[in-house]
Motif scaffolding. Structure first.
Motif, mmCIF file in Angstrom:
data_model
loop_
_atom_site.group_PDB
_atom_site.id
_atom_site.type_symbol
_atom_site.label_atom_id
_atom_site.label_comp_id
_atom_site.label_asym_id
_atom_site.label_seq_id
_atom_site.Cartn_x
_atom_site.Cartn_y
_atom_site.Cartn_z
ATOM 1 N N THR A 73 34.613 86.435 21.109
ATOM 2 C CA THR A 73 33.330 87.094 21.198
ATOM 3 C C THR A 73 33.519 88.579 21.489
ATOM 4 O O THR A 73 34.552 88.997 22.021
ATOM 5 C CB THR A 73 32.474 86.463 22.303
ATOM 6 O OG1 THR A 73 31.239 87.161 22.402
ATOM 7 C CG2 THR A 73 33.171 86.521 23.638
ATOM 8 N N PHE A 86 35.421 83.517 26.778
ATOM 9 C CA PHE A 86 34.174 84.178 27.151
ATOM 10 C C PHE A 86 33.728 83.599 28.491
ATOM 11 O O PHE A 86 33.557 82.385 28.613
ATOM 12 C CB PHE A 86 33.149 83.916 26.048
ATOM 13 C CG PHE A 86 31.803 84.559 26.232
ATOM 14 C CD1 PHE A 86 31.648 85.740 26.936
ATOM 15 C CD2 PHE A 86 30.684 83.980 25.655
ATOM 16 C CE1 PHE A 86 30.395 86.325 27.076
ATOM 17 C CE2 PHE A 86 29.435 84.554 25.778
ATOM 18 C CZ PHE A 86 29.293 85.726 26.492
ATOM 19 N N ASP A 107 26.232 79.277 17.473
ATOM 20 C CA ASP A 107 27.023 80.460 17.796
ATOM 21 C C ASP A 107 27.573 81.126 16.534
ATOM 22 O O ASP A 107 28.014 80.453 15.592
ATOM 23 C CB ASP A 107 28.209 80.085 18.702
ATOM 24 C CG ASP A 107 27.773 79.701 20.105
ATOM 25 O OD1 ASP A 107 26.757 80.246 20.579
ATOM 26 O OD2 ASP A 107 28.452 78.863 20.734
#
Length: 277
Positions: A73, A86, A107
């Motif tokens: 991420t 994350f 996601d």
């Protein structure tokens, strides 16, 4: 609940997904068990491994690699245990806050191919802080014809990075079942009939109506399709990100002074197939 046994691995069926007992992810490396886990994630969409204790960042990443190449991420936190992990929390000093609260989603919709899998581990479990999941195929199958026709001609435009355009309804690359590519909080607009002669951009009123329609259908009949996961110490979840939507309950941001510290670690696996009709 029904049970099935593979060696010492016990699968306990839930309304969505399975609880898994009898496997220690910290030490598991048998190819036949890893293969079975991979197949079971595709079949059941969510695997909830119980009683795993604390899984460190390196091991979390190692487990994630069973499913492909990690794609980190763009959010980072100095207390993350690994660059590819994350870290989210209800305390900004411990992790990124207000994550997953902008709306139901899968996601990685900002990528050309959304993440294929998401793997979660709750390092510190608060008194409250549930994660909600929705099976996307059943959601689509519940639609009346008029609603389905509207959703089926819509394409979402992400509000991040290169603003990729994805079909709202498409076929899962592994199972072929209908699923959604959506993010109710990170969609800048919708396009009707993308790349067809009848292509038009949704008006603001149409955009708002479609977001409301998706949210309403997810919550239909008092949320009968929603699975609420109430985290317990040692939980580790592997999810087929393309097959289930999810949303962080408002209690995930309850003050640490009221519910205790919440620390969730997540990894995501790079998608390999862009959504297509």
């Amino acid at each position: 609940m029904k049970k099935s046994i593979f060696n010492k691995m016990e699968l306990i069926l839930k309304p969505l997904g399975c609880e898994v007992r009898g496997v220690d992810l910290k030490t598991e490396n048998r190819p036949e068990i890893i293969k079975q886990i991979q197949e079971d994630v595709t079949k059941h969409r969510i695997l909830i491994f119980k009683d795993q204790g604390i899984i460190n960042g390196d091991k979390h990443v190692e487990i994630s690699r069973w499913f492909g190449e990690l794609e980190s991420t763009f959010y980072k936190h100095p207390k993350s245990p690994h660059p590819d992990v994350f870290r989210v929390s209800n305390d900004r000093n411990e992790g990124c806050t207000n994550v997953g609260r902008s709306g139901w989603h899968i996601d990685g919709t900002f990528q050309p191919a959304p993440f294929s899998y998401s793997l979660y581990h709750m390092e510190s479990v608060p008194k409250k802080g549930h994660t909600l999941f929705i099976p996307l195929t059943e959601l689509i199958e519940s639609l009346d014809k008029d609603t389905y026709d509207i959703w089926n001609k819509a394409w979402m435009v992400s509000d991040r990075r290169s603003s990729p355009v994805h079909p709202l309804i498409y076929s899962h690359p592994k199972t072929g079942k209908p699923v959604l590519c959506f993010h109710l909080g990170m969609t800048t607009s919708f396009i009707w009939n993308y790349n067809l002669p009848t292509e038009t951009t949704a008006s603001h009123e149409e955009y708002e109506a479609l977001l409301k329609s998706i949210d309403s259908k997810i919550n239909q009949d008092n949320g009968k399709y929603i699975y609420v996961h109430k985290w317990e110490p040692g939980d580790f979840i592997i999810s087929d990100n393309l097959a289930v939507g999810h949303f962080a309950h408002s209690s995930t941001q309850a003050p640490r002074s009221e519910v205790g510290l919440r620390v969730l670690h997540r990894t995501t696996i790079k998608g390999t197939t862009p959504p297509k009709k």
